[in-house]
Design a protein around this motif. Sequence first.
Motif, PDB file in Angstrom:
ATOM      1  N   GLN A 167      15.827   6.164  -4.566  1.00 58.84           N
ATOM      2  CA  GLN A 167      14.899   7.232  -4.901  1.00 58.84           C
ATOM      3  C   GLN A 167      13.816   7.357  -3.839  1.00 58.84           C
ATOM      4  O   GLN A 167      13.541   6.414  -3.109  1.00 58.84           O
ATOM      5  N   VAL A 168      13.242   8.552  -3.765  1.00 57.30           N
ATOM      6  CA  VAL A 168      12.068   8.814  -2.940  1.00 57.30           C
ATOM      7  C   VAL A 168      10.917   9.164  -3.876  1.00 57.30           C
ATOM      8  O   VAL A 168      11.066   9.995  -4.777  1.00 57.30           O
ATOM      9  N   LEU A 169       9.773   8.520  -3.657  1.00 61.95           N
ATOM     10  CA  LEU A 169       8.595   8.758  -4.473  1.00 61.95           C
ATOM     11  C   LEU A 169       7.585   9.568  -3.679  1.00 61.95           C
ATOM     12  O   LEU A 169       7.325   9.263  -2.512  1.00 61.95           O
ATOM     13  N   MET A 170       7.015  10.595  -4.281  1.00 65.52           N
ATOM     14  CA  MET A 170       5.913  11.339  -3.686  1.00 65.52           C
ATOM     15  C   MET A 170       4.688  11.104  -4.557  1.00 65.52           C
ATOM     16  O   MET A 170       4.652  11.519  -5.716  1.00 65.52           O
ATOM     17  N   ILE A 171       3.684  10.411  -3.993  1.00 61.08           N
ATOM     18  CA  ILE A 171       2.528   9.982  -4.776  1.00 61.08           C
ATOM     19  C   ILE A 171       1.290  10.712  -4.295  1.00 61.08           C
ATOM     20  O   ILE A 171       0.962  10.705  -3.105  1.00 61.08           O
ATOM     21  N   ASP A 172       0.600  11.361  -5.233  1.00 58.10           N
ATOM     22  CA  ASP A 172      -0.682  12.011  -4.975  1.00 58.10           C
ATOM     23  C   ASP A 172      -1.730  11.215  -5.738  1.00 58.10           C
ATOM     24  O   ASP A 172      -1.954  11.446  -6.935  1.00 58.10           O
ATOM     25  N   LEU A 173      -2.371  10.260  -5.060  1.00 56.90           N
ATOM     26  CA  LEU A 173      -3.300   9.362  -5.743  1.00 56.90           C
ATOM     27  C   LEU A 173      -4.517  10.088  -6.303  1.00 56.90           C
ATOM     28  O   LEU A 173      -4.935   9.808  -7.435  1.00 56.90           O
ATOM     29  N   PRO A 174      -5.149  11.038  -5.568  1.00 49.87           N
ATOM     30  CA  PRO A 174      -6.312  11.717  -6.156  1.00 49.87           C
ATOM     31  C   PRO A 174      -5.995  12.428  -7.467  1.00 49.87           C
ATOM     32  O   PRO A 174      -6.830  12.483  -8.368  1.00 49.87           O
ATOM     33  N   ARG A 175      -4.772  12.959  -7.585  1.00 50.69           N
ATOM     34  CA  ARG A 175      -4.395  13.659  -8.818  1.00 50.69           C
ATOM     35  C   ARG A 175      -3.727  12.734  -9.823  1.00 50.69           C
ATOM     36  O   ARG A 175      -3.453  13.133 -10.958  1.00 50.69           O
ATOM     37  N   GLY A 176      -3.403  11.517  -9.394  1.00 51.39           N
ATOM     38  CA  GLY A 176      -2.751  10.572 -10.286  1.00 51.39           C
ATOM     39  C   GLY A 176      -1.338  10.967 -10.655  1.00 51.39           C
ATOM     40  O   GLY A 176      -0.863  10.673 -11.762  1.00 51.39           O
ATOM     41  N   SER A 177      -0.621  11.626  -9.741  1.00 53.64           N
ATOM     42  CA  SER A 177       0.736  12.102 -10.037  1.00 53.64           C
ATOM     43  C   SER A 177       1.758  11.415  -9.138  1.00 53.64           C
ATOM     44  O   SER A 177       1.441  10.977  -8.028  1.00 53.64           O
ATOM     45  N   MET A 178       2.997  11.334  -9.631  1.00 57.69           N
ATOM     46  CA  MET A 178       4.082  10.751  -8.856  1.00 57.69           C
ATOM     47  C   MET A 178       5.378  11.493  -9.189  1.00 57.69           C
ATOM     48  O   MET A 178       5.832  11.488 -10.341  1.00 57.69           O
ATOM     49  N   ASP A 179       5.948  12.154  -8.197  1.00 52.76           N
ATOM     50  CA  ASP A 179       7.236  12.818  -8.337  1.00 52.76           C
ATOM     51  C   ASP A 179       8.327  11.891  -7.830  1.00 52.76           C
ATOM     52  O   ASP A 179       8.174  11.243  -6.787  1.00 52.76           O
ATOM     53  N   VAL A 180       9.435  11.832  -8.547  1.00 54.52           N
ATOM     54  CA  VAL A 180      10.535  10.942  -8.207  1.00 54.52           C
ATOM     55  C   VAL A 180      11.789  11.779  -7.974  1.00 54.52           C
ATOM     56  O   VAL A 180      12.183  12.584  -8.821  1.00 54.52           O
ATOM     57  N   LEU A 181      12.388  11.595  -6.796  1.00 55.72           N
ATOM     58  CA  LEU A 181      13.616  12.289  -6.443  1.00 55.72           C
ATOM     59  C   LEU A 181      14.736  11.262  -6.315  1.00 55.72           C
ATOM     60  O   LEU A 181      14.729  10.450  -5.383  1.00 55.72           O
ATOM     61  N   PRO A 182      15.687  11.228  -7.248  1.00 60.46           N
ATOM     62  CA  PRO A 182      16.783  10.255  -7.157  1.00 60.46           C
ATOM     63  C   PRO A 182      17.701  10.591  -5.975  1.00 60.46           C
ATOM     64  O   PRO A 182      18.196  11.706  -5.854  1.00 60.46           O
ATOM     65  N   LEU A 183      17.905   9.628  -5.085  1.00 58.89           N
ATOM     66  CA  LEU A 183      18.765   9.815  -3.916  1.00 58.89           C
ATOM     67  C   LEU A 183      19.462   8.491  -3.603  1.00 58.89           C
ATOM     68  O   LEU A 183      18.812   7.450  -3.531  1.00 58.89           O
ATOM     69  N   ASP A 184      20.746   8.545  -3.383  1.00 58.26           N
ATOM     70  CA  ASP A 184      21.506   7.354  -3.018  1.00 58.26           C
ATOM     71  C   ASP A 184      21.698   7.291  -1.507  1.00 58.26           C
ATOM     72  O   ASP A 184      21.901   8.313  -0.849  1.00 58.26           O
ATOM     73  N   GLY A 185      21.641   6.096  -0.959  1.00 52.98           N
ATOM     74  CA  GLY A 185      22.045   5.870   0.424  1.00 52.98           C
ATOM     75  C   GLY A 185      21.092   6.348   1.481  1.00 52.98           C
ATOM     76  O   GLY A 185      21.470   6.489   2.651  1.00 52.98           O
ATOM     77  N   VAL A 186      19.814   6.604   1.141  1.00 56.54           N
ATOM     78  CA  VAL A 186      18.848   7.055   2.144  1.00 56.54           C
ATOM     79  C   VAL A 186      18.420   5.875   3.007  1.00 56.54           C
ATOM     80  O   VAL A 186      18.028   4.825   2.497  1.00 56.54           O
ATOM     81  N   SER A 187      18.501   6.053   4.322  1.00 55.94           N
ATOM     82  CA  SER A 187      18.129   4.973   5.246  1.00 55.94           C
ATOM     83  C   SER A 187      16.844   5.249   6.008  1.00 55.94           C
ATOM     84  O   SER A 187      16.217   4.309   6.512  1.00 55.94           O
ATOM     85  N   ARG A 188      16.438   6.504   6.133  1.00 59.76           N
ATOM     86  CA  ARG A 188      15.247   6.872   6.888  1.00 59.76           C
ATOM     87  C   ARG A 188      14.485   7.955   6.139  1.00 59.76           C
ATOM     88  O   ARG A 188      15.068   8.775   5.428  1.00 59.76           O
ATOM     89  N   LEU A 189      13.151   7.979   6.347  1.00 51.76           N
ATOM     90  CA  LEU A 189      12.265   8.921   5.678  1.00 51.76           C
ATOM     91  C   LEU A 189      11.180   9.352   6.646  1.00 51.76           C
ATOM     92  O   LEU A 189      10.641   8.529   7.388  1.00 51.76           O
ATOM     93  N   ALA A 190      10.837  10.655   6.659  1.00 53.85           N
ATOM     94  CA  ALA A 190       9.757  11.148   7.515  1.00 53.85           C
ATOM     95  C   ALA A 190       9.053  12.310   6.817  1.00 53.85           C
ATOM     96  O   ALA A 190       9.710  13.284   6.431  1.00 53.85           O
ATOM     97  N   ALA A 191       7.736  12.216   6.644  1.00 45.55           N
ATOM     98  CA  ALA A 191       6.951  13.303   6.062  1.00 45.55           C
ATOM     99  C   ALA A 191       6.849  14.442   7.058  1.00 45.55           C
ATOM    100  O   ALA A 191       6.705  14.229   8.256  1.00 45.55           O
ATOM    101  N   SER A 192       6.909  15.681   6.561  1.00 42.07           N
ATOM    102  CA  SER A 192       6.887  16.841   7.457  1.00 42.07           C
ATOM    103  C   SER A 192       5.711  17.766   7.210  1.00 42.07           C
ATOM    104  O   SER A 192       5.637  18.847   7.775  1.00 42.07           O
ATOM    105  N   GLY A 193       4.760  17.351   6.370  1.00 41.75           N
ATOM    106  CA  GLY A 193       3.597  18.186   6.089  1.00 41.75           C
ATOM    107  C   GLY A 193       3.616  18.699   4.672  1.00 41.75           C
ATOM    108  O   GLY A 193       4.669  19.073   4.148  1.00 41.75           O
TER     109      GLY A 193
END
Length: 405
Positions: A278-304
């Motif tokens: 899974q990939v987690l997107m966390i917005d700490l000021p808002r206290g939110s966390m979106d979870v995207l289930p994904l298998d086999g991910v080896s690399r991650l890069a934020a794009s804005g």
Amino acid sequence: MAHSRAPTVTILLASAIACGGDDSLGPLGPNPGFEVRTLTQTMAAEAPSRTVTLSGAPEVLGVGADGQPVAGIEGGLWAITGAGPERRRLFAGPGDPVFLGQLRTLSPRPAGGAWLAADAGLFTVDGVFVSAAAPIGPIFDVTEVLDGPLAGLWLCTPTSLVLSLPDEVAVFEIPDATGGYRAFAARPDGTEALAIVGDEALVLLPDGLDLDVRGLPFLTRPRAIAATSDALWLAADEGLFARAGDGAWVRIDGPDGPLLADDLDASASLVFALAARQVLMIDLPRGSMDVLPLDGVSRLAASGGAGFWTARDDLLEGWQLVATSFENDLRPFVETHCVACHGSGSSDYRVYENFAPRAEAALERVRAGDMPRCGVDQTRCPEAQRLQPETYGVLERWIEEGKLR
């Protein structure tokens, strides 16, 4: 930099490490040195906005100043454009390396393209070439900080942290540190940073021309680090930790307990964590966390914004979990950069109806360096003070996504 006058080199010893006391026994001790904050997670069911097939599995994945991905595969570099993957050829001038060696990290280069840290040195990835910027290596990480007391280009070498400035190179060596300097991440305002040195994570605070180095008040084994506008982030064997502006550490847990992430990247106030399946997107000021289930991910890069890229084998996928909106995302940009000239009446850009029809024209003026203005007389800003792509990228995304209210 290569092919220019050699800068002055200054070697500095960072101040002593201040570690936690005897009662800092980690998560199971009487005083773990952090609080625990549990976030409610929301499952994201988005489809990728773009899919690109590569010639192999990326060794490194990053983005350039435009938010588009750059992937390193078997010692070669590919930039992803509208037409698909395009090979970037190594340009070797007199004295430059003719091979990249092992690829380490890619990060945005505000002047355009991306920085590449490799065993053969520091390189730029832009246009049709990969060019040597500092033919000394190996370099394990590269981060450019634009503002504040830590502003400059930071490099991690096996034996030191190197700060490269136009006319000076400062080399920081931390006393009693064991192991190589593996990673560096700094908050965008340049007020503090986090580094992985050997098997330790260390907080770095500017102290005049020196660095004040502080250990964590709890025991941990670091995996990856990142920095957002409001926090430093650490992924460790014991969980995912954040250090907020007041210096206090918080462990960010999910409903089932600590979050175990293998990789981190950040964009503005969002942090992206690559965990098992899974990939987690966390917005700490808002206290939110979106979870995207994904298998086999080896690399991650934020794009804005809420966008990021993932690599699965030879497949590169772009994701946008949450659309950019005026109220949540663009208003802070407008309040920071626009209200000095556009803050009243029908020209008050804080009002959606006033700004939306003018958004495209405003973006063109920002790109050209004509907005925002500087000084009491609101003249055109010097080039060094103009907004960079990673700052006005939120305006670009908001327009591209339909100018949502």
